[in-house]
Design a protein around this motif. Structure first.
Motif, PDB file in Angstrom:
ATOM      1  N   ARG A  91      -2.643  -4.196   5.468  1.00 29.47           N
ATOM      2  CA  ARG A  91      -3.403  -4.095   6.726  1.00 29.47           C
ATOM      3  C   ARG A  91      -4.532  -3.076   6.624  1.00 29.47           C
ATOM      4  NH1 ARG A  91       0.913  -0.884  10.656  1.00 29.47           N
ATOM      5  NH2 ARG A  91       1.580   0.605   9.069  1.00 29.47           N
ATOM      6  N   ASN A 126       7.706  -7.913   1.955  1.00 32.22           N
ATOM      7  CA  ASN A 126       8.227  -6.551   1.842  1.00 32.22           C
ATOM      8  C   ASN A 126       7.846  -5.641   3.008  1.00 32.22           C
ATOM      9  OD1 ASN A 126       8.820  -3.832   0.344  1.00 32.22           O
ATOM     10  ND2 ASN A 126       6.609  -3.784   0.779  1.00 32.22           N
ATOM     11  N   SER A 152       0.807  -1.223   0.000  1.00 36.57           N
ATOM     12  CA  SER A 152       0.000   0.000   0.000  1.00 36.57           C
ATOM     13  C   SER A 152       0.841   1.274   0.000  1.00 36.57           C
ATOM     14  CB  SER A 152      -0.956   0.000   1.199  1.00 36.57           C
ATOM     15  OG  SER A 152      -0.268  -0.375   2.375  1.00 36.57           O
ATOM     16  N   LYS A 204      -6.761   2.094   2.143  1.00 41.26           N
ATOM     17  CA  LYS A 204      -5.511   2.738   1.748  1.00 41.26           C
ATOM     18  C   LYS A 204      -4.907   2.024   0.539  1.00 41.26           C
ATOM     19  CE  LYS A 204      -0.903   4.043   3.259  1.00 41.26           C
ATOM     20  NZ  LYS A 204       0.130   4.000   4.300  1.00 41.26           N
ATOM     21  N   ILE A 264      15.883   4.290  -0.192  1.00 39.93           N
ATOM     22  CA  ILE A 264      14.699   4.960  -0.739  1.00 39.93           C
ATOM     23  C   ILE A 264      14.247   5.952   0.326  1.00 39.93           C
ATOM     24  CG2 ILE A 264      12.652   4.463  -2.126  1.00 39.93           C
ATOM     25  CD1 ILE A 264      13.167   1.429  -1.169  1.00 39.93           C
ATOM     26  N   LYS A 286      15.870  -7.253  10.284  1.00 41.42           N
ATOM     27  CA  LYS A 286      16.350  -7.395   8.904  1.00 41.42           C
ATOM     28  C   LYS A 286      17.417  -8.496   8.815  1.00 41.42           C
ATOM     29  CE  LYS A 286      13.601  -5.347   6.955  1.00 41.42           C
ATOM     30  NZ  LYS A 286      12.937  -5.689   5.695  1.00 41.42           N
ATOM     31  N   TYR A 329      14.816  -2.889  14.552  1.00 37.24           N
ATOM     32  CA  TYR A 329      14.581  -2.945  13.105  1.00 37.24           C
ATOM     33  C   TYR A 329      15.739  -3.647  12.402  1.00 37.24           C
ATOM     34  CZ  TYR A 329      14.419  -1.333   8.244  1.00 37.24           C
ATOM     35  OH  TYR A 329      14.425  -1.280   6.874  1.00 37.24           O
ATOM     36  N   THR A 348      10.326   7.109   1.417  1.00 36.09           N
ATOM     37  CA  THR A 348       9.157   6.280   1.753  1.00 36.09           C
ATOM     38  C   THR A 348       8.654   6.542   3.174  1.00 36.09           C
ATOM     39  OG1 THR A 348      10.342   4.416   2.730  1.00 36.09           O
ATOM     40  CG2 THR A 348      10.029   4.366   0.328  1.00 36.09           C
ATOM     41  N   LEU A 399       8.086   0.994  -1.466  1.00 32.90           N
ATOM     42  CA  LEU A 399       8.672  -0.024  -2.340  1.00 32.90           C
ATOM     43  C   LEU A 399       7.644  -1.057  -2.809  1.00 32.90           C
ATOM     44  CD1 LEU A 399      11.170  -1.394  -3.615  1.00 32.90           C
ATOM     45  CD2 LEU A 399      11.578  -2.491  -1.402  1.00 32.90           C
TER      46      LEU A 399
END
Ligand code: NDP
Length: 315
Positions: free
Chosen positions: A35, A87, A11, A39, A224, A194, A190, A227, A14
Motif C-alpha cells: 500500500r 500475507n 514492505s 516504504k 514473530i 484469521k 483479527y 514485527t 514476515l
C-alpha cells in the motif's frame, strides 16, 4: 525461467523476510503488493534485494477498487503468476471503536479476509494459465485464530457464530461490525479474520485443487514478536512481549527464520500437499498441523465463501 510470486504486505515483517529469502535464491521474481510504494522500495533496498529480483505494485487491500486495479496492472505486465502469498494483515487490539475499509467493512476482517478473498479469486484464473510445475496459493494463518491451541484460548477467542454480522455487511450501520454479530472487539476481529483465512484456503482446496493442480496451503510461522503487527499495542506490551515469547513460551521466531519458513511453503519440493496447515516444531522442521474445530468446519467454510462472494461483488 524464474518463478513469479506475488506477496502482499511485503514492505515489512514476515512478507519482507520472505521476499528477501526468495529473491536471494535467484530462482524467484517477487512482486511486492504494497500500500506504500516508497516504504516498499526502501524496505527492499534495506534488506539488499537486487533490482532484477523484484517489482513493486501498489495494492491497498482495504479497498476493493484497489484490489481490482492491482490485478489489472499485474495482468498488463504480461508476467505469468505461479505462486500467490496472501500475507498482509492489520491487528487493532487496543481500538475502542471500529474503523472501516473504503467499502465500509470493519477494517481487520475487511483487509485480512475480504481484500485477500477478492484478490485470490481474481488471480486464480491467472494461476490456471501458468505452466509452472508447482503452483501454490498460500494464505498466512495464525495460531491465535485456532482455539485448539493454548494461544488460541486466550480471550477473546475467535468465533464466527452464525455469520450474521458478516451477512449483514459488517458495517456497523444495518449490521454488527463483528462476524458473529457481537460488540466490536479489535483483538477478536483479527482472530476471526484469521479463521476466515484458514477456512478460505480449505474451501479453495475443495473447489479447485483437482481441477487446477494448484496446492492451497496455510501456515503458522511461529510467534514473530518483533514485527510491526504489534505496532498498535500499548507500549508496555511491546516492551515485554518479545522477551516473554523468547524465554517463557519459547514460541519466538526471528523475522528471518519465519521468512525462511514461508519461503519453504512457496518453493520447497516436499511441501506440495494441498489443503494443509503447516507448522514447525522446536527443531524448525515442518509438519502438517491440525486446525481447531471451527477452523476446519467444512460447512462454515462454504458459508464464509458464499457470503464473502456477495460482499466483494463476485456473486
Ligand atoms: P507486519 O505488520 O510487519 O506486516 C503486515 C504487512 O501488511 C505490512 O507490510 C503492511 O503494510 C501490510 N498491510 C496492512 N494493511 C494493508 C493494506 N490495507 N493493504 C496492503 N498491505 C497492508 O506484521 P507481520 O509481518 O507480523 O504479519 C504478516 C502476517 O503474519 C499476517 O498475516 C499476520 O497475521 C501473520 N502472523 C504474524 C504473527 C506474528 O507473531 N507477528 C504470528 C502469526 C501470523 P505497511 O508496511 O504499509 O504497514
Amino acid at each position: 525461467r524464474k518463478g513469479n510470486v506475488i506477496i502482499t504486505g511485503a514492505s515489512s515483517g514476515l512478507g519482507l523476510a520472505t521476499a528477501k529469502a526468495l529473491a536471494e535464491t535467484g530462482k524467484w521474481h517477487v512482486i511486492m503488493g504494497c500500500r506504500d510504494f516508497l516504504k516498499a522500495e526502501r524496505a527492499a533496498k534495506s534488506v539488499g534485494m537486487s533490482k532484477e529480483n523484484y517489482t513493486i505494485m501498489h495494492l491497498d487491500l482495504a479497498s476493493l477498487d484497489s484490489v481490482r486495479q492491482f490485478v489489472d496492472n499485474f495482468e498488463r505486465s504480461g508476467m505469468p503468476l505461479d505462486v500467490l502469498v496472501c500475507n498482509a494483515a492489520v491487528y487493532l487490539p487496543t481500538a475502542k471503536e471500529p474503523t472501516f475499509t473504503a467499502e465500509g467493512f470493519e477494517l481487520s476482517v475487511g483487509t485480512n479476509h475480504l481484500g485477500h478473498f477478492l484478490l485470490s479469486r481474481l488471480l486464480l484464473d491467472d494461476m490456471k494459465k501458468s505452466d509452472y510445475p508447482s503452483k501454490r496459493l498460500i494464505i498466512v494463518g495464525s495460531i491465535t485464530g485456532n482455539t485448539n491451541t493454548l494461544a488460541g484460548n486466550i480471550p477473546p477467542k475467535a468465533n464466527l457464530g452464525d455469520l450474521r454480522g458478516l451477512s449483514g455487511g459488517l458495517n456497523g450501520l444495518n449490521s454488527s461490525t463483528m462476524i458473529d454479530g457481537g460488540d466490536f472487539d479489535g483483538a477478536k476481529a483479527y482472530k476471526d479474520s484469521k479463521v476466515c483465512n484458514m477456512l478460505t484456503m480449505q474451501e479453495f482446496h475443495r473447489r479447485y485443487h483437482e481441477e487446477t493442480g494448484i496446492a492451497f496451503a496455510s501456515l503458522y510461522p511461529g510467534c514473530i514478536a518483533t514485527t510491526g503487527l504489534f505496532r498498535e499495542h500499548i507500549p508496555l506490551f511491546r516492551l515485554l512481549f518479545p522477551p516473554f515469547q523468547k524465554y517463557i513460551t519459547k514460541g519466538f521466531v526471528s523475522e528471518e527464520e519465519a521468512g525462511k519458513r514461508l519461503a519453504q511453503v512457496v518453493s520447497d519440493p516436499s511441501l506440495t500437499k494441498s489443503g494443509v496447515y503447516w507448522s514447525w516444531n522446536k527443531e524448525s522442521a515442518s509438519f502438517e498441523n491440525k486446525l481447531s474445530q471451527e477452523a476446519s468446519d467444512a460447512e462454515k467454510a462454504r458459508k464464509v465463501w458464499e457470503v464473502s462472494e456477495k460482499l466483494v461483488g463476485l456473486a
